[in-house]
Write a protein that holds these residues in place. Structure first.
Motif, PDB file in Angstrom:
ATOM      1  N   SER A 122      -1.675  -0.659  10.977  1.00 53.05           N
ATOM      2  CA  SER A 122      -2.115  -0.062   9.612  1.00 53.05           C
ATOM      3  C   SER A 122      -1.139   1.385   9.700  1.00 53.05           C
ATOM      4  O   SER A 122      -0.329   1.476   8.832  1.00 53.05           O
ATOM      5  CB  SER A 122      -3.376   0.323   9.751  1.00 53.05           C
ATOM      6  OG  SER A 122      -4.131   0.687  10.784  1.00 53.05           O
ATOM      7  N   THR A 123      -1.592   2.123  10.748  1.00 53.45           N
ATOM      8  CA  THR A 123      -0.922   3.535  10.637  1.00 53.45           C
ATOM      9  C   THR A 123       0.427   3.239  11.096  1.00 53.45           C
ATOM     10  O   THR A 123       1.568   4.003  10.281  1.00 53.45           O
ATOM     11  CB  THR A 123      -1.460   4.486  11.744  1.00 53.45           C
ATOM     12  OG1 THR A 123      -1.787   3.820  12.948  1.00 53.45           O
ATOM     13  CG2 THR A 123      -2.833   4.740  11.238  1.00 53.45           C
ATOM     14  N   GLY A 124       1.158   2.551  11.860  1.00 54.23           N
ATOM     15  CA  GLY A 124       2.352   2.270  12.203  1.00 54.23           C
ATOM     16  C   GLY A 124       3.286   1.843  10.959  1.00 54.23           C
ATOM     17  O   GLY A 124       4.205   2.193  10.673  1.00 54.23           O
ATOM     18  N   GLU A 162       1.062   7.242  -6.499  1.00 56.33           N
ATOM     19  CA  GLU A 162       0.153   8.190  -6.769  1.00 56.33           C
ATOM     20  C   GLU A 162       0.332   9.592  -6.385  1.00 56.33           C
ATOM     21  O   GLU A 162      -0.071  10.672  -6.935  1.00 56.33           O
ATOM     22  CB  GLU A 162      -1.347   7.868  -6.032  1.00 56.33           C
ATOM     23  CG  GLU A 162      -1.913   6.569  -6.596  1.00 56.33           C
ATOM     24  CD  GLU A 162      -2.245   6.771  -7.887  1.00 56.33           C
ATOM     25  OE1 GLU A 162      -2.819   7.822  -8.290  1.00 56.33           O
ATOM     26  OE2 GLU A 162      -2.378   5.742  -9.007  1.00 56.33           O
ATOM     27  N   LEU A 163       1.107   9.748  -5.381  1.00 52.68           N
ATOM     28  CA  LEU A 163       1.404  11.098  -4.334  1.00 52.68           C
ATOM     29  C   LEU A 163       2.851  11.502  -4.718  1.00 52.68           C
ATOM     30  O   LEU A 163       3.176  12.643  -4.529  1.00 52.68           O
ATOM     31  CB  LEU A 163       1.071  11.206  -3.186  1.00 52.68           C
ATOM     32  CG  LEU A 163      -0.406  10.766  -2.883  1.00 52.68           C
ATOM     33  CD1 LEU A 163      -0.829  10.803  -1.546  1.00 52.68           C
ATOM     34  CD2 LEU A 163      -1.413  11.958  -3.623  1.00 52.68           C
ATOM     35  N   GLY A 164       3.845  10.729  -5.095  1.00 48.87           N
ATOM     36  CA  GLY A 164       5.212  11.144  -5.414  1.00 48.87           C
ATOM     37  C   GLY A 164       5.661  11.349  -3.919  1.00 48.87           C
ATOM     38  O   GLY A 164       5.581  10.394  -3.136  1.00 48.87           O
ATOM     39  N   GLU A 165       6.857  12.229  -3.939  1.00 49.29           N
ATOM     40  CA  GLU A 165       7.483  12.259  -2.869  1.00 49.29           C
ATOM     41  C   GLU A 165       7.287  13.477  -1.720  1.00 49.29           C
ATOM     42  O   GLU A 165       8.146  14.036  -1.231  1.00 49.29           O
ATOM     43  CB  GLU A 165       9.239  12.395  -3.397  1.00 49.29           C
ATOM     44  CG  GLU A 165       9.483  11.425  -4.401  1.00 49.29           C
ATOM     45  CD  GLU A 165       9.537  10.044  -3.520  1.00 49.29           C
ATOM     46  OE1 GLU A 165      10.261   9.990  -2.568  1.00 49.29           O
ATOM     47  OE2 GLU A 165       9.067   8.921  -4.019  1.00 49.29           O
ATOM     48  N   TYR A 185       7.351   2.292   6.514  1.00 46.88           N
ATOM     49  CA  TYR A 185       7.646   1.783   5.347  1.00 46.88           C
ATOM     50  C   TYR A 185       7.980   3.259   4.541  1.00 46.88           C
ATOM     51  O   TYR A 185       8.945   3.155   3.797  1.00 46.88           O
ATOM     52  CB  TYR A 185       6.604   0.911   4.447  1.00 46.88           C
ATOM     53  CG  TYR A 185       6.806  -0.304   5.146  1.00 46.88           C
ATOM     54  CD1 TYR A 185       7.884  -1.036   5.666  1.00 46.88           C
ATOM     55  CD2 TYR A 185       5.491  -1.053   5.418  1.00 46.88           C
ATOM     56  CE1 TYR A 185       7.740  -2.184   6.255  1.00 46.88           C
ATOM     57  CE2 TYR A 185       5.256  -2.292   5.876  1.00 46.88           C
ATOM     58  CZ  TYR A 185       6.177  -2.891   6.439  1.00 46.88           C
ATOM     59  OH  TYR A 185       6.211  -4.200   6.739  1.00 46.88           O
ATOM     60  N   LEU A 186       7.279   4.105   4.613  1.00 45.21           N
ATOM     61  CA  LEU A 186       7.364   5.399   3.974  1.00 45.21           C
ATOM     62  C   LEU A 186       8.483   6.115   4.575  1.00 45.21           C
ATOM     63  O   LEU A 186       9.286   6.722   3.764  1.00 45.21           O
ATOM     64  CB  LEU A 186       6.105   6.341   4.047  1.00 45.21           C
ATOM     65  CG  LEU A 186       5.081   5.790   3.347  1.00 45.21           C
ATOM     66  CD1 LEU A 186       3.603   6.580   3.596  1.00 45.21           C
ATOM     67  CD2 LEU A 186       5.303   5.808   1.738  1.00 45.21           C
ATOM     68  N   ARG A 187       8.642   6.152   5.806  1.00 44.37           N
ATOM     69  CA  ARG A 187      10.115   6.693   6.406  1.00 44.37           C
ATOM     70  C   ARG A 187      11.251   6.074   5.968  1.00 44.37           C
ATOM     71  O   ARG A 187      12.240   6.589   5.809  1.00 44.37           O
ATOM     72  CB  ARG A 187       9.670   6.699   7.747  1.00 44.37           C
ATOM     73  CG  ARG A 187       8.910   7.884   8.580  1.00 44.37           C
ATOM     74  CD  ARG A 187       8.612   7.771   9.824  1.00 44.37           C
ATOM     75  NE  ARG A 187       7.821   8.847  10.278  1.00 44.37           N
ATOM     76  CZ  ARG A 187       7.067   8.847  11.570  1.00 44.37           C
ATOM     77  NH1 ARG A 187       7.213   7.818  12.465  1.00 44.37           N
ATOM     78  NH2 ARG A 187       6.582   9.915  11.709  1.00 44.37           N
ATOM     79  N   ILE A 214       0.893  -1.215  -0.068  1.00 44.30           N
ATOM     80  CA  ILE A 214      -0.065   0.144   0.142  1.00 44.30           C
ATOM     81  C   ILE A 214       0.916   1.365  -0.008  1.00 44.30           C
ATOM     82  O   ILE A 214       0.538   2.271  -0.652  1.00 44.30           O
ATOM     83  CB  ILE A 214      -0.871   0.122   1.365  1.00 44.30           C
ATOM     84  CG1 ILE A 214      -1.873  -1.244   1.149  1.00 44.30           C
ATOM     85  CG2 ILE A 214      -1.675   1.409   1.249  1.00 44.30           C
ATOM     86  CD1 ILE A 214      -2.869  -1.656   2.438  1.00 44.30           C
ATOM     87  N   THR A 215       1.997   1.252   0.713  1.00 48.85           N
ATOM     88  CA  THR A 215       2.909   2.482   0.535  1.00 48.85           C
ATOM     89  C   THR A 215       3.336   2.508  -0.708  1.00 48.85           C
ATOM     90  O   THR A 215       3.673   3.795  -1.050  1.00 48.85           O
ATOM     91  CB  THR A 215       4.131   2.151   1.754  1.00 48.85           C
ATOM     92  OG1 THR A 215       4.724   1.127   1.181  1.00 48.85           O
ATOM     93  CG2 THR A 215       3.662   1.940   2.921  1.00 48.85           C
ATOM     94  N   GLU A 216       3.544   1.462  -1.444  1.00 47.06           N
ATOM     95  CA  GLU A 216       4.096   1.565  -3.036  1.00 47.06           C
ATOM     96  C   GLU A 216       3.106   2.097  -3.660  1.00 47.06           C
ATOM     97  O   GLU A 216       3.223   3.034  -4.742  1.00 47.06           O
ATOM     98  CB  GLU A 216       4.660   0.032  -3.432  1.00 47.06           C
ATOM     99  CG  GLU A 216       5.780  -0.469  -2.967  1.00 47.06           C
ATOM    100  CD  GLU A 216       5.707  -1.965  -3.105  1.00 47.06           C
ATOM    101  OE1 GLU A 216       5.054  -2.482  -3.749  1.00 47.06           O
ATOM    102  OE2 GLU A 216       6.761  -2.417  -2.495  1.00 47.06           O
ATOM    103  N   MET A 217       1.843   1.850  -3.480  1.00 43.46           N
ATOM    104  CA  MET A 217       0.446   2.646  -4.329  1.00 43.46           C
ATOM    105  C   MET A 217       0.498   4.069  -3.961  1.00 43.46           C
ATOM    106  O   MET A 217       0.649   4.901  -4.723  1.00 43.46           O
ATOM    107  CB  MET A 217      -0.706   1.992  -3.743  1.00 43.46           C
ATOM    108  CG  MET A 217      -0.964   0.480  -4.159  1.00 43.46           C
ATOM    109  SD  MET A 217      -2.538   0.216  -3.429  1.00 43.46           S
ATOM    110  CE  MET A 217      -3.748   1.365  -4.236  1.00 43.46           C
TER     111      MET A 217
END
Length: 355
Positions: free
Chosen positions: A171-173, A154-157, A178-180, A147-150
């Motif tokens: 979920s939130t954690g 979609e939203l870039g950096e 993964y995004l950090r 989901i972080t890859e999605m």
């Protein structure tokens, strides 16, 4: 093309509400974590076809685990909360899950403790049962990596603020982690009900508390408190207002935890207009129709709501409070005792699979 409905449910729709706000909308969010966790355990040989997976649930995880077990040919056993309604129970039983009902304990804390105790009783007598430990095991973070890859596609950096119910923290954690790890600028905002020990709101009573799944009366070991920058505590009345406003303004029919996240997301967006806000909608609103949606004219108006800005949990009050958490450690009542076992973490000492 998907080969099982669980694969479809594990992917959310990303719905842009305005230039700075996106709703991450699931049919039933915990399918993402249950499906990935079961697949990981099978790949590692911790469980095998013919085993039965067991856990306690207030509803959403029960459905998710039953779908994952159906997908992979495993038995499923749910120790059910009183919030598991007829619609869900019928689906569980037709999917092949065994549903154990635990009599109400008189309050949420006792109900949750009794359900976990019942799971442990089952494990002592059933060597081919494996406890999924949705409240304790970090394995439930794995399903949110795709989901972080999605989100990145979609939203870039751009700088992001993630807003959502904490629950077990998976979920939130997981999304923030993964995004950090991908070097994105991510602020994490957790949403909690009152009467939850997880972020210290257990001293504030909400007379209509029915926001299942995002709070807890017992410690959850897989909540990483250090990940959270801000926490919003949202009571029933405020969450109801948010859910009705989301449906009225954006045609998104979602549950009370989503209503709380929608309120918090709007506030955070106004505070930091340079960041893009994503808020989680983990389920639909069907289970809350009678309690929350049948009296829209009596609901609070979102435009009249603002959180009480507090500096310590002792200051919080209904219907909505907000505090900078700044990665603080867990409150003492939210620290889970270690689970000791001689074997894999899902089995009690001495329990071994017969394969």
């Amino acid at each position: 093309m998907d080969h099982h409905i669980s694969e479809t449910f594990s992917r959310p729709a990303l719905i842009r509400l305005d230039d700075h706000t996106t709703c991450v909308r699931f049919e039933t969010m915990k399918v993402a974590s249950a499906l990935a966790a079961v697949r990981h355990l099978l790949q590692r040989g911790v469980i095998a076809p013919g085993d039965t997976l067991v856990d306690s649930s207030s509803g959403m995880y029960a459905h998710a685990l039953a779908l994952a077990c159906h997908r992979y040919g495993l038995g499923c056993r749910i120790v059910a909360s009183t919030t598991v309604d007829t619609t869900l129970r019928v689906q569980l039983e037709i999917l092949g899950a065994v549903v154990d009902s635990v009599p109400p304990g008189g309050d949420l804390r006792l109900d949750q403790a009794l359900r976990v105790a019942r799971v442990q009783e089952i494990l002592r007598t059933e060597p081919r049962h494996y406890w999924m430990r949705q409240y304790h095991d970090d394995i439930h973070y794995l399903g949110y990596r795709p989901i972080t890859e999605m989100i990145r596609r979609e939203l870039g950096e751009q700088p992001l603020t993630i807003v959502g119910g904490v629950g077990t923290g998976a979920s939130t954690g997981a999304l923030a982690t993964y995004l950090r790890d991908a070097a994105l600028d991510v602020a994490l905002v957790g949403v909690q009900p009152f009467e939850s020990v997880t972020f210290g709101s257990d001293h504030v009573r909400d007379p209509e508390i029915i926001i299942a799944g995002i709070g807890s009366a017992i410690p959850f070991a897989n909540v990483r408190h250090s990940l959270y920058d801000t926490v919003h505590w949202v009571g029933f009345d405020a969450a109801q207002a948010g859910s009705i406003a989301l449906l009225r303004e954006h045609a998104i029919f979602a549950g009370l935890s989503t209503g709380g996240a929608y309120l918090a997301a709007g506030f955070e967006r106004r505070l930091a207009p340079g960041r893009h806000v994503l808020f989680l909608a983990p389920d639909t609103g069907h289970r809350y129709v009678d309690a929350a949606f049948t009296r829209p004219s009596s609901a609070l108006a979102v435009r009249d709501l603002r959180p009480h800005q507090i500096t310590a949990p002792a200051e919080m009050r209904l219907p909505w409070s907000r505090m900078r958490w700044n990665g603080s450690p867990a409150p003492v009542p939210a620290v889970a005792p270690p689970v000791t076992t001689d074997g894999p973490p899902g089995r009690l000492p001495g329990a071994r699979s017969r394969r």
